[in-house]
Scaffold this motif. Structure first.
Motif, mmCIF file in Angstrom:
data_model
loop_
_atom_site.group_PDB
_atom_site.id
_atom_site.type_symbol
_atom_site.label_atom_id
_atom_site.label_comp_id
_atom_site.label_asym_id
_atom_site.label_seq_id
_atom_site.Cartn_x
_atom_site.Cartn_y
_atom_site.Cartn_z
ATOM 1 N N LEU A 14 29.744 39.641 44.460
ATOM 2 C CA LEU A 14 31.006 39.888 45.151
ATOM 3 C C LEU A 14 31.217 38.890 46.288
ATOM 4 C CD1 LEU A 14 31.056 43.769 45.272
ATOM 5 C CD2 LEU A 14 32.601 42.279 43.983
ATOM 6 N N LEU A 15 30.154 38.528 46.967
ATOM 7 C CA LEU A 15 30.283 37.573 48.063
ATOM 8 C C LEU A 15 30.536 36.155 47.557
ATOM 9 C CD1 LEU A 15 27.449 38.924 50.359
ATOM 10 C CD2 LEU A 15 29.903 38.966 50.875
ATOM 11 N N THR A 16 29.789 35.736 46.558
ATOM 12 C CA THR A 16 29.885 34.342 46.099
ATOM 13 C C THR A 16 30.988 34.133 45.079
ATOM 14 O OG1 THR A 16 28.274 34.647 44.317
ATOM 15 C CG2 THR A 16 27.415 33.949 46.485
ATOM 16 N N GLY A 17 31.306 35.156 44.296
ATOM 17 C CA GLY A 17 32.327 35.028 43.272
ATOM 18 C C GLY A 17 31.887 34.230 42.064
ATOM 19 N N ASP A 18 30.599 33.980 41.918
ATOM 20 C CA ASP A 18 30.095 33.115 40.852
ATOM 21 C C ASP A 18 28.685 33.570 40.466
ATOM 22 O OD1 ASP A 18 28.282 30.407 40.487
ATOM 23 O OD2 ASP A 18 30.258 30.194 39.532
ATOM 24 N N HIS A 19 28.449 33.684 39.159
ATOM 25 C CA HIS A 19 27.149 34.187 38.692
ATOM 26 C C HIS A 19 25.985 33.283 39.116
ATOM 27 C CE1 HIS A 19 28.373 37.659 36.356
ATOM 28 N NE2 HIS A 19 29.394 36.954 35.872
#
Length: 177
Positions: free
Chosen positions: A40-45
């Motif tokens: 949720l914080l980074t927006g990227d797996h």
């Protein structure tokens, strides 16, 4: 390790500090929750995975924290790693260029509403950090400002902007601002 901690170990007394094993247990028990926080914080797996792995390493290698704080400390380390990874900054206009990484409509619960992961990931980086930290993780506005290196006013404005964006995306949002 402090002299007091060494003496406790020699005497066979339990330490009040979290051990390497305590943190390993936290990450084993809370893996999904900690990964979701990171995502949720980074927006990227990929970035989420890097933050999670770095968080495990940091907690296991630098564990000068009380046992009772191990879970919250692990979350804090994930937040700090994500901040270092993305360096989110407040902007005049939100950049909603984050790609949707979930194809299903999973929901998150905040204190008073539910939010779809896709909608949260659609927020600009800074607004997403502020939303996750202040609404989902219950950080104070002051604490968010300290961690993100900005003013409380910028946090307040970004939180409001994030909630407005979620509301306009069809989310039912009812929070006290």
């Amino acid at each position: 390790m402090s002299e007091q901690a060494r003496n406790q170990i020699r005497r066979g007394e339990p330490s009040s500090y979290a051990t390497r094993d305590d943190f390993i247990n936290v990450f084993n028990e809370e893996r999904n929750e900690l990964y979701q926080l990171s995502l949720l914080l980074t927006g990227d797996h990929e970035k989420a995975e890097r933050c999670l792995v770095a968080g495990i390493e940091n907690c296991v290698n630098q564990n000068r924290v009380f046992k009772e704080w191990a879970r919250s400390w692990a979350k804090r380390i994930i937040v700090e790693n994500a901040i270092r990874e993305l360096k989110p900054r407040p902007s005049i206009r939100s950049s909603s260029s984050v790609a949707t990484v979930f194809s299903h409509r999973e929901e998150l619960s905040g204190s008073g509403g539910h939010f779809e992961v896709d909608a949260v990931l659609g927020l600009g980086d800074f607004e997403r950090f502020v939303f996750v930290m202040s609404v989902l993780e219950h950080y104070s506005q002051h604490e968010c400002a300290l961690l993100l290196g900005c003013s409380v006013v910028e946090i307040r404005e970004s939180r409001l902007h994030a909630l407005e964006q979620l509301a306009s995306s069809g989310q039912t949002v009812s929070f006290a601002l």
